[in-house]
Design an enzyme around this catalytic site. Structure first.
Site, mmCIF file in Angstrom:
data_model
loop_
_atom_site.group_PDB
_atom_site.id
_atom_site.type_symbol
_atom_site.label_atom_id
_atom_site.label_comp_id
_atom_site.label_asym_id
_atom_site.label_seq_id
_atom_site.Cartn_x
_atom_site.Cartn_y
_atom_site.Cartn_z
ATOM 1 N N HIS A 114 0.623 -1.083 8.274
ATOM 2 C CA HIS A 114 -0.443 -1.710 9.055
ATOM 3 C C HIS A 114 -0.194 -3.205 9.199
ATOM 4 C CE1 HIS A 114 -1.618 -1.371 4.802
ATOM 5 N NE2 HIS A 114 -2.178 -2.552 4.932
ATOM 6 N N CYS A 140 -8.258 0.230 -7.343
ATOM 7 C CA CYS A 140 -6.837 -0.064 -7.515
ATOM 8 C C CYS A 140 -6.630 -1.558 -7.291
ATOM 9 C CB CYS A 140 -5.970 0.753 -6.551
ATOM 10 S SG CYS A 140 -6.185 0.365 -4.805
#
Length: 646
Positions: free
Chosen positions: A563, A10
């Site tokens: 994150h 990706c």
């Protein structure tokens, strides 16, 4: 047992790469076939396929939103789809190969790239190809620009011909190396645009076209076609190579098509077209613009300054820029220094303004762009306008008007203030070396241009979270495309055997009552701070929001993985929240997030630590039963038991 090989990738190279890999492997087990998946993520290539494994496979599945070299798979059934299809339709893809329903890839004669373009749409394919070229170009711009800047600073002396470096010195050698790197910028851009369109056969025509664009002498011009010319030759070479690949040829010729026939015919076609169709108009434009500027002398100084500023900024080293610069240099030879003064101001405004904007308007630039902004600032100080090219390449409709207006502002301010420049160079370095009259107003003009550009970008560029920036669209939603991945230099290693090593009972929230994304981020960040592993709550939370601004961490299927990598984190730590009702996380599939994992890692941790954690999480979370078990777990002990399986 039958075998299938696959590749997943990706654009960001994190969660979706591994989600697709996990689902393809799981689909293979269900259908009684072994599927080996090579992943192309931010960590690099993992589980690499061997030649024997490819030979033994009955077919190949490529589930990727990035360009994948397919030359290894000649003679094999090959399916080429987006990464989202690998996640959501993995079983159908495997079954299609088992049923011998996939087309056979004949090396250079069948284009899987074209199949992907039909899947995504040609507009998205063109954007992705441009980004591929830009991502390879950026290191050459930065390397060349900074080497030139260092050599000019430490070894340069101001002369009427420009800043000269004594021959035979180490600074002259460094300047030559930097010039070579900078000179490769346009050919690299062109080549990798072409490669993204036509795979490896597009590289040679792309390089040749890029060299033509960078060398105006080949078509009778003193100014090259610059990065805009490189974009033209890149797409021209790519589509010509792609067209040649589609021509049916005997099997005997198929093996030499990608290494001999396509490169030769493609290079010849691109070269002849550029020299005789594009090159001559560029040369004519150069001469016409020079005469136009010469005719403006004696007229309005403000209008002349506006024209010069606009030309300098418009193509950042291309024909418009070179015409204005050479016109100003010619005026120095005639003893007229007032023309070069406004040019010297305009030259540095694009890189300085974009560098400043990337630091001030953080939510409007990706992390990669913010890093490039630092180099852009350095290049701007030494009059290297090309430092702005990476920004203009990725978002020309917003960036180019902003820097043009900013450069016009600075140029007019300099002209009205009587700023002059006695050397054929620009940027603050000429003021430092004493080549500028009215030094204070020189810097006032530069600052004015920077302010105007930054303000325009503030209003023109949307925040990344709004997805109104240039994005790569997939079948499930929009993902910001980052040319440079988040991979830092490893400093120290912090290993963990299980996810349970980095999570504590106090950082687990069962059935949270939080109703919004912000509430959950605030709660989990507080819990992580309370472990003592985070030294500054506000600083860490800002790192989380900075990552969210780049692109959503809602990866779909009811999962979100926010994150942050921060200097305020002492050791890797994980928090988990479960929401039975679900929270809107702007997920790629539009579904609310029920399982939220927050990852905290130190800034100086091993470069791929957070990626390793993401990889483990995303792979396991593709298991439907595992997700259901997490949703039904009665207590924290049960959650820990499930997480230990990772």
């Amino acid at each position: 047992m039958k075998k299938i090989v696959a590749i997943t990738s990706c654009p960001v190279g994190i969660a979706h790469t591994y989600m697709a890999a996990e689902n393809l492997e799981k689909a293979g087990k269900e259908l009684g076939v072994e599927v080996k998946v090579e992943t192309h993520g931010s960590i690099g290539i993992e589980n690499e396929l061997t030649a024997q494994e490819i030979k033994d496979a009955v077919g190949v599945i490529i589930a990727a939103d990035t360009n994948i070299d397919k030359s290894r798979f000649g003679g094999k059934q090959l399916i080429n789809v987006g990464v989202q299809d690998g996640i959501h339709h993995s079983k159908e893809l495997v079954q299609k190969v088992l049923n011998n329903q996939a087309p056979v890839f004949e090396g250079g004669s069948i284009s899987a790239t074209e199949d992907q373009a039909k899947e995504d749409g040609w507009g998205k394919k063109i954007y992705k190809s441009l980004m591929n070229g830009v991502s390879y170009m950026v290191p050459f711009v930065v390397t060349g620009g900074l080497l030139i800047a260092i050599s000019l600073t430490l070894g340069g002396t101001a002369t009427p011909e420009g800043i000269q470096i004594p021959e035979g010195t180490i600074w002259a050698t460094m300047n030559s190396i930097g010039s070579i790197a900078m000179g490769l910028m346009v050919p690299i851009l062109s080549a990798f645009i072409a490669q993204s369109i036509a795979d490896r056969p597009g590289l040679v025509p792309g390089f040749v076209g890029g060299m033509l664009a960078a060398n105006g002498a080949l078509y009778g011009s003193d100014a090259n076609a610059g990065f805009l010319g490189g974009i033209i030759t890149g797409f021209l070479a790519g589509f010509i190579a792609l067209g040649i690949k589609k021509i049916p040829v005997p099997k005997a010729l198929q093996s030499i098509m990608p290494i001999i026939v396509i490169p030769i015919l493609g290079s010849l076609a691109v070269g002849l077209f550029f020299i005789y169709v594009i090159g001559e108009p560029v040369a004519l434009l150069f001469n016409s613009l020079t005469q136009f500027l010469a005719g403006m002398q004696g007229g309005s100084e403000v209008v002349l300054a506006m024209v010069l500023g606009a030309m300098i900024a418009f193509d950042m080293g291309g024909p418009f820029n070179k015409v204005a610069f050479l016109f100003g240099s010619g005026m120095i030879a005639e003893g007229n220094y007032s023309i070069m003064g406004p040019i010297a101001v305009a030259i540095c405004i694009p890189p300085l303004a974009l560098g400043a904007a990337s630091l001030i308007l953080k939510t409007k630039f990706t992390k990669a762009e913010r890093e490039a902004g630092k180099a852009s600032l350095a290049m701007g100080l030494f009059g290297i306008t090309e430092g702005a090219i990476p920004f203009a390449s990725t978002d020309p409709l917003r960036v180019i008007p902003s820097i043009v207006v900013g450069a016009m502002t600075g140029s007019v301010t300099a002209m009205l203030s009587g700023v002059t420049d006695h050397v054929a160079h620009g940027g603050p370095i000429v003021a430092v070396l004493g080549a500028v009259d009215h030094v204070a107003m020189f810097f006032v003009a530069v600052i004015a241009g920077i302010i105007v550009t930054v303000l325009m970008l503030k209003f023109l560029k949307p925040t990344l979270q709004n997805a109104a920036e240039p994005v790569l669209a997939t079948s499930a939603g929009n993902v910001s495309l980052q040319e440079v991945e988040e991979v830092e230099t490893p400093v120290k290693k912090e290993a963990f055997d299980s996810i349970t090593d980095i999570i504590q009972n106090d950082t687990i929230v069962l059935d949270t009552t939080a109703e919004t994304k912000d509430e959950i981020i605030n709660d989990l960040a507080h819990r992580l701070a309370n472990t003592g592993n985070i030294t500054d709550f506000a600083g860490f939370k800002q790192a989380i929001y900075s990552r969210e601004a780049e692109s959503t961490t809602g990866i779909g299927m009811g999962i979100a993985i926010p994150h942050g990598k921060s200097s305020y984190v002492k050791k890797p730590t994980l928090a988990f929240a479960r929401s039975q009702a679900g929270v809107d996380w702007q997920s790629l599939d539009g579904e609310p997030a029920q399982l939220i994992f927050m990852i905290a890692v130190p800034q100086d941790s091993e470069g791929d630590m957070h990626l390793k954690i993401l990889q483990r999480l995303s792979r396991k979370l593709m298991d439907d039963d595992f997700r259901k078990a997490l949703l039904k777990a009665p207590d924290k002990a049960a959650i820990n038991q499930l997480l230990s399986e990772m």
